[in-house]
Design an enzyme around this catalytic site. Structure first.
Site, PDB file in Angstrom:
ATOM      1  N   ASP A  82       9.406 -14.613  32.017  1.00 15.62           N
ATOM      2  CA  ASP A  82       8.081 -15.183  32.280  1.00 15.62           C
ATOM      3  C   ASP A  82       8.159 -16.703  32.334  1.00 15.62           C
ATOM      4  O   ASP A  82       9.096 -17.307  31.814  1.00 15.62           O
ATOM      5  CB  ASP A  82       7.059 -14.748  31.211  1.00 15.62           C
ATOM      6  CG  ASP A  82       7.470 -15.097  29.791  1.00 15.62           C
ATOM      7  OD1 ASP A  82       8.528 -15.707  29.585  1.00 15.62           O
ATOM      8  OD2 ASP A  82       6.702 -14.762  28.869  1.00 15.62           O
ATOM      9  N   ASN A 151      -0.655 -12.514  19.596  1.00 15.43           N
ATOM     10  CA  ASN A 151      -1.794 -11.663  19.968  1.00 15.43           C
ATOM     11  C   ASN A 151      -1.330 -10.327  20.539  1.00 15.43           C
ATOM     12  O   ASN A 151      -2.100  -9.609  21.159  1.00 15.43           O
ATOM     13  CB  ASN A 151      -2.699 -12.381  20.981  1.00 15.43           C
ATOM     14  CG  ASN A 151      -1.993 -12.643  22.314  1.00 15.43           C
ATOM     15  OD1 ASN A 151      -0.783 -12.431  22.428  1.00 15.43           O
ATOM     16  ND2 ASN A 151      -2.741 -13.098  23.297  1.00 15.43           N
ATOM     17  N   HIS A 153       1.108  -9.941  22.825  1.00 17.27           N
ATOM     18  CA  HIS A 153       1.648  -9.958  24.193  1.00 17.27           C
ATOM     19  C   HIS A 153       3.164  -9.780  24.182  1.00 17.27           C
ATOM     20  O   HIS A 153       3.842 -10.063  23.200  1.00 17.27           O
ATOM     21  CB  HIS A 153       1.207 -11.201  24.979  1.00 17.27           C
ATOM     22  CG  HIS A 153       1.786 -12.519  24.576  1.00 17.27           C
ATOM     23  ND1 HIS A 153       1.014 -13.643  24.400  1.00 17.27           N
ATOM     24  CD2 HIS A 153       3.062 -12.920  24.352  1.00 17.27           C
ATOM     25  CE1 HIS A 153       1.789 -14.675  24.088  1.00 17.27           C
ATOM     26  NE2 HIS A 153       3.034 -14.257  24.044  1.00 17.27           N
ATOM     27  N   GLU A 158      -0.733 -10.345  28.646  1.00 13.82           N
ATOM     28  CA  GLU A 158      -1.780 -10.627  27.679  1.00 13.82           C
ATOM     29  C   GLU A 158      -2.634  -9.375  27.422  1.00 13.82           C
ATOM     30  O   GLU A 158      -2.557  -8.395  28.180  1.00 13.82           O
ATOM     31  CB  GLU A 158      -2.679 -11.744  28.239  1.00 13.82           C
ATOM     32  CG  GLU A 158      -1.978 -13.095  28.377  1.00 13.82           C
ATOM     33  CD  GLU A 158      -1.935 -13.884  27.057  1.00 13.82           C
ATOM     34  OE1 GLU A 158      -1.667 -13.297  25.989  1.00 13.82           O
ATOM     35  OE2 GLU A 158      -2.166 -15.105  27.116  1.00 13.82           O
TER      36      GLU A 158
HETATM   37  C1  GLP Z   1       5.603 -16.629  24.273  1.00 16.52           C
HETATM   38  C2  GLP Z   1       6.356 -16.034  25.457  1.00 16.52           C
HETATM   39  C3  GLP Z   1       6.972 -14.718  25.094  1.00 16.52           C
HETATM   40  C4  GLP Z   1       7.507 -14.808  23.681  1.00 16.52           C
HETATM   41  C5  GLP Z   1       6.330 -14.838  22.732  1.00 16.52           C
HETATM   42  C6  GLP Z   1       6.696 -15.072  21.294  1.00 16.52           C
HETATM   43  O1  GLP Z   1       4.354 -17.063  24.651  1.00 16.52           O
HETATM   44  N1  GLP Z   1       5.571 -15.864  26.621  1.00 16.52           N
HETATM   45  O2  GLP Z   1       7.970 -14.378  26.044  1.00 16.52           O
HETATM   46  O3  GLP Z   1       8.296 -13.679  23.378  1.00 16.52           O
HETATM   47  O4  GLP Z   1       5.357 -15.740  23.188  1.00 16.52           O
HETATM   48  O5  GLP Z   1       7.020 -16.398  21.074  1.00 16.52           O
HETATM   49  P1  GLP Z   1       7.735 -16.915  19.759  1.00 16.52           P
HETATM   50  O6  GLP Z   1       9.082 -16.291  19.729  1.00 16.52           O
HETATM   51  O7  GLP Z   1       7.810 -18.397  19.913  1.00 16.52           O
HETATM   52  O8  GLP Z   1       6.884 -16.480  18.606  1.00 16.52           O
END
Ligand code: GLP
Length: 261
Positions: A82, A151, A153, A158
């Protein structure tokens, strides 16, 4: 989701595996082991790997193994999971930039084998369809390593995302934009839209490994694994993958699970 719908998202056999390890470092090593095993069994396979803060330790371990001559990533295709719409990896705030600096550059993954999200494409529909076709042409994803958003995702799917979703553009929630702002220097502007691999695209992977650490995510981990499968919590759909889905948690992220069973 009704039971007759199950089975259209790859093979659903058995239950997800939940592995609880002592620490963040153990989580990172276990995930790196799975990436390394996957590449060792098919050096020219295609995989997707996440961005964010969670995988930083996994990347450090993979880079260490590459530099020690224990892992060869010279033939593996990497599909980005992404990024924000309208940003290239050279922008100061970009998810792919994080991936580049933590993994792709230090591990010397050949750039021609990296499939970037076509975030700049004028015709996003055509470009995301071509991205899906490229995954199929590469033989499908042998492994999808994913993180978990606060949240619920996965990638940037989302709340509201269903298990049939494919690679596409979507609007980011303010919560995710605020979460992502923390990755960059103060004042970084996070775009309003993202381009993300779909949940259905991820569910097609032969193996899906989710890594989660920290007490802040203990509640969402519990809901994901024990609550209903629902678009309100997109990560819950990963359970449709059955035993192709493994969740690796540190103790803090597993704190709200019943670990006595
Ligand atoms: C981000 C990314 C995801 C990631 C998630 C968790 O927004 N879009 O691909 O896995 O949120 O992020 P983090 O590992 O910093 O908690």
């Amino acid at each position: 989701m009704s039971s007759e719908n199950q089975g259209q998202f790859g093979d659903t056999i058995g239950q997800p595996t939940v592995t609880v390890v002592a620490s963040y470092d153990d989580m990172s090593r276990r995930a790196a082991d799975i990436v390394a095993e996957t590449i060792a069994s098919d050096p020219a396979c295609a995989i997707t790997v996440p961005t964010g803060s969670t995988p930083v330790g996994m990347y450090a371990e993979l880079v260490r193994r590459v530099k020690a001559g224990e892992l060869d990533v010279s033939r593996v295709s990497i599909f980005c999971l992404d990024d924000y719409r309208g940003t290239t990896w050279e922008d100061p705030a970009s998810l792919t930039k994080l991936l580049k600096h933590e993994f792709l550059i230090p591990a010397n993954v050949p750039d021609e084998l990296v499939h970037y999200m076509p975030t700049m494409a004028d015709d996003a529909e055509q470009a995301t369809a071509a991205y899906e076709e490229a995954i199929v042409a590469a033989g499908g994803l042998s492994l999808a390593v994913i993180g978990l958003g606060p949240n619920g995702h996965v990638a940037f799917n989302e709340p509201g995302s269903g298990p049939e979703t494919r690679t596409r553009v979507l609007d980011l929630t303010q919560q995710s934009r605020d979460q992502n702002a923390a990755y960059y220097e103060a004042g970084a502007k996070i775009p309003e839209q993202a381009m993300t691999m779909g949940l259905g695209t991820i569910l097609d992977a032969k193996r899906i490994v989710m890594i989660v650490n920290g007490e802040a995510k203990a509640g969402i981990v519990k809901q994901m694994l024990t609550g209903p499968m629902t678009a309100d919590l997109p990560a819950s759909w990963m359970r449709l993958a059955g035993d192709r889905f493994e969740v690796i948690l540190d103790q803090a992220a597993a704190a709200e699970l019943d670990q006595t069973r």
